[in-house]
Design an enzyme around this catalytic site. Structure first.
Site, mmCIF file in Angstrom:
data_model
loop_
_atom_site.group_PDB
_atom_site.id
_atom_site.type_symbol
_atom_site.label_atom_id
_atom_site.label_comp_id
_atom_site.label_asym_id
_atom_site.label_seq_id
_atom_site.Cartn_x
_atom_site.Cartn_y
_atom_site.Cartn_z
ATOM 1 N N SER A 216 0.782 -1.308 -0.046
ATOM 2 C CA SER A 216 -0.003 -0.154 -0.003
ATOM 3 C C SER A 216 0.764 1.376 0.156
ATOM 4 C CB SER A 216 -1.001 0.085 1.127
ATOM 5 O OG SER A 216 -0.271 -0.106 2.505
ATOM 6 N N LEU B 57 15.244 6.140 0.605
ATOM 7 C CA LEU B 57 14.203 7.096 0.299
ATOM 8 C C LEU B 57 13.429 7.483 1.500
ATOM 9 C CD1 LEU B 57 12.661 5.401 -3.052
ATOM 10 C CD2 LEU B 57 13.950 7.653 -2.903
ATOM 11 N N TYR C 270 22.463 1.816 11.024
ATOM 12 C CA TYR C 270 21.631 0.765 10.266
ATOM 13 C C TYR C 270 22.252 -0.613 10.052
ATOM 14 C CZ TYR C 270 18.283 -0.474 6.842
ATOM 15 O OH TYR C 270 17.186 -1.179 6.308
HETATM 16 P P1 NAI Z 1 6.486 1.440 3.996
HETATM 17 O O1 NAI Z 1 6.360 1.705 5.097
HETATM 18 O O2 NAI Z 1 6.195 2.470 2.962
HETATM 19 O O3 NAI Z 1 5.464 0.166 3.541
HETATM 20 C C1 NAI Z 1 5.335 -0.970 4.147
HETATM 21 C C2 NAI Z 1 4.023 -1.791 3.770
HETATM 22 O O4 NAI Z 1 4.111 -2.764 4.741
HETATM 23 C C3 NAI Z 1 2.882 -0.875 3.930
HETATM 24 O O5 NAI Z 1 1.989 -1.493 2.759
HETATM 25 C C4 NAI Z 1 2.264 -1.485 5.099
HETATM 26 O O6 NAI Z 1 0.774 -1.337 5.119
HETATM 27 C C5 NAI Z 1 2.536 -2.647 5.046
HETATM 28 N N1 NAI Z 1 2.560 -3.442 6.526
HETATM 29 C C6 NAI Z 1 3.269 -3.041 7.441
HETATM 30 N N2 NAI Z 1 2.897 -3.873 8.674
HETATM 31 C C7 NAI Z 1 2.130 -4.927 8.120
HETATM 32 C C8 NAI Z 1 1.456 -6.053 8.672
HETATM 33 N N3 NAI Z 1 1.564 -6.395 9.786
HETATM 34 N N4 NAI Z 1 0.799 -6.718 7.762
HETATM 35 C C9 NAI Z 1 0.435 -6.280 6.632
HETATM 36 N N5 NAI Z 1 1.063 -5.388 6.116
HETATM 37 C C10 NAI Z 1 1.743 -4.440 6.822
HETATM 38 O O7 NAI Z 1 8.002 0.796 3.713
HETATM 39 P P2 NAI Z 1 9.088 1.059 2.600
HETATM 40 O O8 NAI Z 1 10.145 2.008 3.045
HETATM 41 O O9 NAI Z 1 8.607 0.723 1.368
HETATM 42 O O10 NAI Z 1 9.850 -0.472 2.989
HETATM 43 C C11 NAI Z 1 9.652 -1.638 2.201
HETATM 44 C C12 NAI Z 1 11.051 -2.672 2.562
HETATM 45 O O11 NAI Z 1 11.969 -1.975 1.646
HETATM 46 C C13 NAI Z 1 11.553 -2.976 3.869
HETATM 47 O O12 NAI Z 1 12.004 -4.033 4.003
HETATM 48 C C14 NAI Z 1 12.465 -1.650 3.848
HETATM 49 O O13 NAI Z 1 13.514 -2.090 4.754
HETATM 50 C C15 NAI Z 1 13.042 -1.646 2.463
HETATM 51 N N6 NAI Z 1 13.828 -0.655 1.873
HETATM 52 C C16 NAI Z 1 13.446 0.646 2.581
HETATM 53 C C17 NAI Z 1 14.177 1.717 1.957
HETATM 54 C C18 NAI Z 1 14.039 3.192 2.504
HETATM 55 O O14 NAI Z 1 14.748 4.069 2.398
HETATM 56 N N7 NAI Z 1 12.592 3.184 2.770
HETATM 57 C C19 NAI Z 1 15.534 1.365 1.260
HETATM 58 C C20 NAI Z 1 15.839 0.185 0.796
HETATM 59 C C21 NAI Z 1 14.980 -0.911 1.530
#
Ligand code: NAI
Length: 395
Positions: A49, A272, A234
């Site tokens: 989402s 990001l 990190y």
């Molecule tokens: P985000 O917070 O934007 O998205 C997380 C998603 O997980 C959302 O759709 C949320 O509803 C869902 N979610 C969370 N807990 C949940 C649960 N218990 N049940 C069902 N859905 C659940 O996160 P983002 O930043 O897109 O991160 C996604 C992945 O990418 C993570 O593994 C993060 O470590 C990785 N990542 C993030 C970076 C950044 O700079 N934001 C950089 C590189 C990797």
């Protein structure tokens, strides 16, 4: 109602349905502008989402005409109280997918639970038969373990010693020094339990045992490495231990998928602005310098640009270009030597007085508000909007 941003610390308590809808339309337009990708046709996105998971769902649907099932944990609106951005994003995504003749259904609930896995299994059986691609993109501070029922909390701490460095409050622009105490007790194990690979493998086991994965099925989870300056908090910290576990799990899943010729990958993505990264001290200062440098070089990307490139050039582009540890790298531009050298120099200089100039503080702040549908170009925030938006497949 008229919805305005209401922030408390690093979170925004409100979100704007029309701004979220515009964000979705902009991401779809970007993917369409890049042309079709010969990619997977039946896709399950866990964490669909917001952030990278949302960008993955959009890239699959609008880049490859894929049928998508999205799983997430979001809050619907109630009268006078806006829903969470992921709820509005998904409502807009489903509307656009339906208009384009694409299958899109969503399940809102705790992805760590057996109940939600079961619901997804049943939905696949009823509607899609088998899945070609599973994207695992959860970011969560807590996990209730489905076997023990115990609730685990992840923490963002260094391991071994206190970490002291600069950070910025991106709302005020104040640069200050911060010290973070090291992990104690079961902090490391707990963070690994929440953000490591166990749940990813549980999902894949559940799908495989029900014969819901197609021949050659692929699964991808997202990871991060980052620069020296954020390493103690990190990659060498508690969250890094979880990412090590996630990366090791890819090999276990690939073993499990052998009979199907399937593969599990980790893609290392760029830093990001997301709700999660805003909450990690030191990271916002790094990101504001990173954005400035990458924009000046014309190589800045957001979630959708990152995932579109991951799909078109790596995953379905015939050149995975894996690193020595078997990972896909779309953080390659972030980690370029010239980019990192400039950031290291700016890092030394950064103060409250000069950050607005030497860093992209404005870009950071704008991206933060955009996550919640605010400060989106083309949206009139003075217009009364209906906060009670439904996700078509969840009534
Ligand atoms: P985000 O917070 O934007 O998205 C997380 C998603 O997980 C959302 O759709 C949320 O509803 C869902 N979610 C969370 N807990 C949940 C649960 N218990 N049940 C069902 N859905 C659940 O996160 P983002 O930043 O897109 O991160 C996604 C992945 O990418 C993570 O593994 C993060 O470590 C990785 N990542 C993030 C970076 C950044 O700079 N934001 C950089 C590189 C990797």
């Amino acid at each position: 109602m008229i919805i305005e941003p209401r922030t408390r610390g690093f979170i925004c308590l409100t979100s704007h349905p029309i701004g979220c809808e515009q964000n979705i339309k902009d991401q779809i337009a970007y993917v369409q502008s890049k042309g079709k990708i010969e990619g997977a046709k039946k896709v399950l996105v866990i964490g669909a989402s917001t952030g990278f998971g949302l960008a993955s769902r959009i890239s699959s649907a609008f880049g490859s005409d894929a049928a998508t099932i999205g799983v997430f944990f979001d809050k619907p609106a109630t009268e006078g109280r806006p829903g969470s951005p992921g709820f509005y994003n998904t409502a807009a995504f489903e509307q656009e997918a339906t208009k384009a003749g694409l299958y899109a259904k969503s399940i809102n609930g705790d992805a760590f639970s057996n109940e939600i896995k079961e619901q997804v299994v049943n939905l696949i059986k009823e509607d899609l038969g088998q899945i070609d691609l599973v994207i695992y993109s959860l970011a969560s501070p807590v996990r209730t373990h489905p076997i023990s029922g115990k609730r685990f909390k992840s923490v963002l701490k260094p391991i071994g010693e206190v970490f002291t460095n600069k950070t910025v409050d991106f709302h005020t622009g104040k640069v200050s020094e911060i010290s973070i105490n090291p992990a104690e007790g079961e902090d490391v194990e707990n963070t690994v339990t929440v953000m490591g690979g166990e749940d990813w493998k549980m999902w894949m086991d559940a799908l495989q045992s029900e014969n819901l994965l197609s021949e050659g099925a692929t699964t991808v989870a997202y990871s991060y490495i980052g620069p020296e300056v954020t390493k103690p908090v990190y990659r060498n910290g508690t969250i890094g231990a979880a990412k090590d576990d996630l990366e090791a799990t890819a090999f276990k899943i690939t073993d499990d998928l052998k009979s199907l010729n399937g593969k599990a990958y980790v893609s290392v993505n760029k830093a990001l602005v997301t709700q999660a990264s805003s909450a990690i001290p030191v990271i916002p200062l790094y990101i504001s310098l990173l954005f400035k440098v990458m924009k000046a070089k014309g190589i800045h990307e957001g979630c959708i640009e990152q995932i579109q490139r991951l799909y078109s050039e790596r995953l379905f582009g015939g050149d995975l270009n894996l690193d020595a540890k078997g990972r896909i790298r779309v953080d390659d531009w972030e980690m370029r030597e010239d980019v990192q050298a400039e950031i290291a120099e700016l890092w030394q200089k950064a103060t409250t007085e000069n950050l607005a100039e030497i860093g992209d503080l404005e870009g950071y702040s704008k991206e933060f508000f955009k996550l919640f549908g605010f400060k989106v170009d083309g949206v009139d925030y003075n217009v009364d909007v209906n906060e009670l938006v439904n996700i078509p497949s969840i009534q």
